[in-house]
Design an enzyme around this catalytic site. Structure first.
Site, PDB file in Angstrom:
ATOM      1  N   THR A  29     -40.883  33.971  36.489  1.00 10.55           N
ATOM      2  CA  THR A  29     -40.110  34.919  35.694  1.00 10.55           C
ATOM      3  C   THR A  29     -38.625  34.777  36.014  1.00 10.55           C
ATOM      4  O   THR A  29     -38.228  34.877  37.162  1.00 10.55           O
ATOM      5  CB  THR A  29     -40.580  36.361  35.983  1.00 10.55           C
ATOM      6  OG1 THR A  29     -41.971  36.439  35.718  1.00 10.55           O
ATOM      7  CG2 THR A  29     -39.844  37.356  35.113  1.00 10.55           C
ATOM      8  N   GLN A 105     -46.091  29.739  28.770  1.00  9.17           N
ATOM      9  CA  GLN A 105     -47.022  30.700  29.355  1.00  9.17           C
ATOM     10  C   GLN A 105     -46.974  31.975  28.521  1.00  9.17           C
ATOM     11  O   GLN A 105     -45.934  32.617  28.407  1.00  9.17           O
ATOM     12  CB  GLN A 105     -46.670  31.029  30.804  1.00  9.17           C
ATOM     13  CG  GLN A 105     -47.760  31.875  31.466  1.00  9.17           C
ATOM     14  CD  GLN A 105     -47.354  32.446  32.804  1.00  9.17           C
ATOM     15  OE1 GLN A 105     -46.450  33.270  32.887  1.00  9.17           O
ATOM     16  NE2 GLN A 105     -48.035  32.027  33.861  1.00  9.17           N
ATOM     17  N   HIS A 178     -51.702  33.608  30.670  1.00  7.09           N
ATOM     18  CA  HIS A 178     -51.504  34.254  31.972  1.00  7.09           C
ATOM     19  C   HIS A 178     -52.603  35.297  32.169  1.00  7.09           C
ATOM     20  O   HIS A 178     -52.502  36.426  31.705  1.00  7.09           O
ATOM     21  CB  HIS A 178     -50.124  34.905  32.030  1.00  7.09           C
ATOM     22  CG  HIS A 178     -49.660  35.200  33.429  1.00  7.09           C
ATOM     23  ND1 HIS A 178     -50.513  35.260  34.513  1.00  7.09           N
ATOM     24  CD2 HIS A 178     -48.414  35.469  33.925  1.00  7.09           C
ATOM     25  CE1 HIS A 178     -49.815  35.537  35.609  1.00  7.09           C
ATOM     26  NE2 HIS A 178     -48.544  35.663  35.278  1.00  7.09           N
ATOM     27  N   HIS A 181     -52.592  37.805  38.433  1.00  6.90           N
ATOM     28  CA  HIS A 181     -51.529  38.589  39.077  1.00  6.90           C
ATOM     29  C   HIS A 181     -51.460  40.052  38.671  1.00  6.90           C
ATOM     30  O   HIS A 181     -50.413  40.685  38.777  1.00  6.90           O
ATOM     31  CB  HIS A 181     -50.162  37.919  38.842  1.00  6.90           C
ATOM     32  CG  HIS A 181     -50.079  36.540  39.393  1.00  6.90           C
ATOM     33  ND1 HIS A 181     -49.004  35.717  39.216  1.00  6.90           N
ATOM     34  CD2 HIS A 181     -50.971  35.816  40.125  1.00  6.90           C
ATOM     35  CE1 HIS A 181     -49.211  34.560  39.801  1.00  6.90           C
ATOM     36  NE2 HIS A 181     -50.410  34.599  40.367  1.00  6.90           N
ATOM     37  N   TYR A 183     -51.738  41.422  35.681  1.00  9.29           N
ATOM     38  CA  TYR A 183     -51.257  41.715  34.335  1.00  9.29           C
ATOM     39  C   TYR A 183     -52.459  42.027  33.433  1.00  9.29           C
ATOM     40  O   TYR A 183     -53.573  42.174  33.920  1.00  9.29           O
ATOM     41  CB  TYR A 183     -50.394  40.562  33.827  1.00  9.29           C
ATOM     42  CG  TYR A 183     -49.160  40.355  34.674  1.00  9.29           C
ATOM     43  CD1 TYR A 183     -48.212  41.371  34.809  1.00  9.29           C
ATOM     44  CD2 TYR A 183     -48.949  39.170  35.382  1.00  9.29           C
ATOM     45  CE1 TYR A 183     -47.089  41.206  35.616  1.00  9.29           C
ATOM     46  CE2 TYR A 183     -47.833  38.998  36.182  1.00  9.29           C
ATOM     47  CZ  TYR A 183     -46.906  40.013  36.296  1.00  9.29           C
ATOM     48  OH  TYR A 183     -45.795  39.856  37.097  1.00  9.29           O
ATOM     49  N   ARG A 230     -54.626  30.647  33.640  1.00  9.35           N
ATOM     50  CA  ARG A 230     -54.333  30.972  35.041  1.00  9.35           C
ATOM     51  C   ARG A 230     -55.101  32.228  35.450  1.00  9.35           C
ATOM     52  O   ARG A 230     -55.163  33.200  34.693  1.00  9.35           O
ATOM     53  CB  ARG A 230     -52.824  31.221  35.191  1.00  9.35           C
ATOM     54  CG  ARG A 230     -52.351  31.247  36.637  1.00  9.35           C
ATOM     55  CD  ARG A 230     -50.845  31.415  36.715  1.00  9.35           C
ATOM     56  NE  ARG A 230     -50.317  30.723  37.873  1.00  9.35           N
ATOM     57  CZ  ARG A 230     -49.149  31.014  38.447  1.00  9.35           C
ATOM     58  NH1 ARG A 230     -48.374  31.958  37.963  1.00  9.35           N
ATOM     59  NH2 ARG A 230     -48.737  30.324  39.498  1.00  9.35           N
ATOM     60  N   GLY A 320     -43.011  25.902  42.753  1.00 11.85           N
ATOM     61  CA  GLY A 320     -42.291  27.029  42.199  1.00 11.85           C
ATOM     62  C   GLY A 320     -40.856  27.136  42.658  1.00 11.85           C
ATOM     63  O   GLY A 320     -39.965  26.461  42.136  1.00 11.85           O
TER      64      GLY A 320
END
Length: 352
Positions: A29, A105, A178, A181, A183, A230, A320
């Site tokens: 992000t 993504q 996505h 994590h 979400y 993911r 990353g």
């Protein structure tokens, strides 16, 4: 030192993509899009172009939201308006001119949002359970969400599919869903945030229904060979969360991916070498049950990535923060040059 003849630097074909190296830029992000329109500008074009010029095999963009209500941070880009699609075309054209491969993504944050970010609406979630913590880069506590109706769920599944189609129109080579994590998709997957009693709730296998329907819709829209998904145990609102039985959970996820015809997955962890069960790491447990493509991530360094590639645990290694700080990351690794250390105070404010 990693040799230029190492597996990390060898070309590979995964799905529809001919990658120059077995490396990927992990999705991160960045929040440099126009906050009102979700449109990306020339700074974002140059940001991705540089990584393509360095020889990164697969660039996975920052999370790109599928609707106004999917937003969870200020300044995130979107893929739901024509203006957004047009702005991304400049990015994909620049990456392709450098010989790179880039996928978008596609993202819905679900309950980890605030009404001021989503046009006054309540966040959407499987159940009306507030997440703990505050919105990153916004500072206000997460709002209590509203539980999605069956109609809401079908609408959002359609938005994922449309965002995937929009990505292809924008010149992307595919998408990553996505599903990790904490979400929206992962909120359905988790017993912490999903207390539903309909077909989208229940045990883990049943809770994966929403993820399966999203994945199937995206595959139907653009093809399995252009779709990466993911998933993780990690939650942004609960970083210490882990499945009670990691191996059983991973096996259940893999069975779900196989059921809907997925061929490429991206298991996500913050620590690639952490042992979860039976002396195996997350990615080793995934490989035990999955013979398709695995993109590996988790604070990787070149040596750890090389070993995992040689062992066949992963097919592509994603990096990353080092890539945020070093646009010429692969050049530096190949030549044994020092890397610029990632500095949150600096790199969160600027695109290098």
């Amino acid at each position: 030192m990693i040799s230029t003849k190492s597996k990390l630097f060898e070309p590979v074909k995964i799905g529809a993509w001919d990658l120059r190296t077995r490396t990927a830029m992990a999705p991160m992000t960045r929040c440099f899009a126009d906050d009102d329109t979700g449109v990306v500008g020339e700074d974002v074009v140059e940001y991705y172009r540089k990584r393509a010029a360095d020889g990164i095999g697969l660039i996975i963009t920052e999370g790109t939201v599928i609707s106004p209500r999917a937003k969870g941070n200020p300044g995130v880009p979107g893929l739901y308006t024509q203006e957004q699609v047009e702005s991304w075309k400049k990015v994909t054209e620049a990456v392709h001119r450098e010989g790179g491969t880039i996928i978008a993504q596609i993202w819905h944050v679900g309950r980890v949002s605030h009404h001021e970010l989503i046009q006054g609406h309540k966040p959407q979630a499987p159940s009306a359970i507030r997440a703990e913590g505050k919105v990153s880069r916004f500072g206000k506590p997460f709002d209590e969400p509203e539980a999605m109706t069956q109609a809401d769920i079908q609408e959002v599944i359609g938005q994922y599919a449309q965002a995937a189609k929009n990505a292809i129109e924008a010149g992307f080579d595919g998408v990553e869903i996505h599903g990790a994590h904490g979400y929206l998709i992962d909120q359905f997957n988790s017993d912490v945030s999903n207390k539903r009693t309909d077909r989208y709730g229940g045990d883990l296998k049943q809770r994966l229904t929403f993820m399966k329907e999203v994945t199937r819709a995206v595959i139907d829209a653009i093809g399995a060979d252009r779709t990466l998904i993911r998933f993780s145990a990690l939650k942004i609102d609960n970083p210490e969360y882990m499945w009670e039985d990691p191996e059983a959970a991973i096996r259940t996820f893999v069975e779900a991916f196989q059921e809907v015809g997925a061929t490429m997955i991206h298991p996500s962890t913050m620590n690639f070498t952490q042992v979860l069960a039976d002396g195996k790491t997350m990615h080793q447990l995934v490989r035990k049950y999955w013979d398709g493509v695995i993109v590996g991530v988790g604070d990787l360094d070149p040596e750890t990535a090389e070993q995992a590639l040689v062992e066949g645990t992963i097919d592509v290694a994603a990096f990353g923060r080092p890539l945020i700080a070093n646009p010429d990351y692969l050049h530096r690794v190949k030549n044994g040059e020092d890397l610029v250390e990632y500095d949150a105070k600096k790199h969160l404010r600027t695109l290098v």
